[in-house]
Scaffold this active site. Structure first.
Site, short mmCIF file in Angstrom:
data_model
loop_
_atom_site.label_atom_id
_atom_site.label_comp_id
_atom_site.label_asym_id
_atom_site.label_seq_id
_atom_site.Cartn_x
_atom_site.Cartn_y
_atom_site.Cartn_z
N HIS A 190 0.85 -1.20 0.00
CA HIS A 190 0.00 0.00 0.00
C HIS A 190 0.88 1.24 0.00
O HIS A 190 2.06 1.18 0.35
CB HIS A 190 -0.88 0.01 1.25
CG HIS A 190 -0.07 0.04 2.51
ND1 HIS A 190 0.35 -1.11 3.16
CD2 HIS A 190 0.46 1.08 3.23
CE1 HIS A 190 1.07 -0.78 4.21
NE2 HIS A 190 1.17 0.55 4.28
N HIS B 208 5.68 6.41 -0.49
CA HIS B 208 6.52 5.23 -0.66
C HIS B 208 5.73 3.97 -0.37
O HIS B 208 4.74 4.01 0.37
CB HIS B 208 7.73 5.30 0.28
CG HIS B 208 7.37 5.22 1.73
ND1 HIS B 208 6.86 6.29 2.44
CD2 HIS B 208 7.41 4.19 2.61
CE1 HIS B 208 6.63 5.93 3.67
NE2 HIS B 208 6.94 4.65 3.82
#
Ligand code: 2AM
Length: 189
Positions: A42, A128
């Site tokens: 995710h 990220h």
């Protein structure tokens, strides 16, 4: 409960990245890193930390409004980076400014709902997707280099997801948190 809000890449994007991660896992010292599970990959928009059950409904309503105010946008996974020798991650390309705006709206929704004000204050927003974690004894530079040139397919971010994080019991060697998507809200269509 421990909550965060995220964007989940579609399966075809996850599969592409997984191909590259397979190569990384063949590098020396790869076995000393804790690799995240692809099922849980995710991009975090906001980490809310421990949230009182009583505020979850209001939080959900606010997240729904934050999503509704934001138009869908294009994103791709590209290259990689590291936080010291503690975290290895895949980076993003595409409409990163739209991702940041969405992250700001989501953080504001969390703050207004009283879901852990300021929990993100220390980290700032650095998009990220965490691939592996280390304890600092393995240099992550070769792994970042191994992600160089990685350029995933673009997709349209069309929803945000509230995710519950179940931490493993302390002392369970190698155990990783389990992520449970609780609710999803569509971005404005
Ligand atoms: P990370 O992958 O860089 O660790 C669930 O823990 C998600 O929330 C992860 O993507 C994690 O980022 C992110 N996160 C942001 N701030 C956090 C914090 N203070 N503690 C734990 N996770 C945090």
């Amino acid at each position: 409960m421990r909550l965060f809000v995220a964007v989940l890449p579609p399966e075809r994007v996850v599969a592409e990245l997984d191909g590259r991660v397979d190569d990384l896992k063949r590098l020396p010292d790869a076995g000393a890193l804790r690799w995240t599970e692809r099922a849980g990959w995710h991009l975090t928009l906001a980490f809310l930390g421990e949230v009182d059950d009583a505020v979850v409904a209001d939080l959900g309503a606010r997240l729904g409004r934050a999503a509704w105010r934001t138009a869908p946008f294009a994103l791709a996974l590209r290259g990689g980076g590291r936080f010291g020798d503690r975290a290895l991650w895949a980076g993003v390309a595409g409409e990163a400014a739209a991702l940041r705006l969405l992250a700001e709206r989501v953080s504001a929704a969390g703050r207004r709902a009283g879901a852990g004000p300021g929990v993100d204050a220390g980290r700032g927003f650095h998009p990220h997707l965490t691939l592996a974690r280390g304890r600092g004894e393995v240099g992550l530079r070769p792994f970042v280099e191994g992600l160089g040139g990685f350029s995933g397919a673009e997709w349209e971010v069309g929803e945000l997801v509230l995710v519950r994080s179940h931490l493993p019991r302390a002392g369970l060697q190698g155990a990783r948190p389990r992520y449970e998507p609780l609710s999803t809200w569509p971005l404005r269509t």
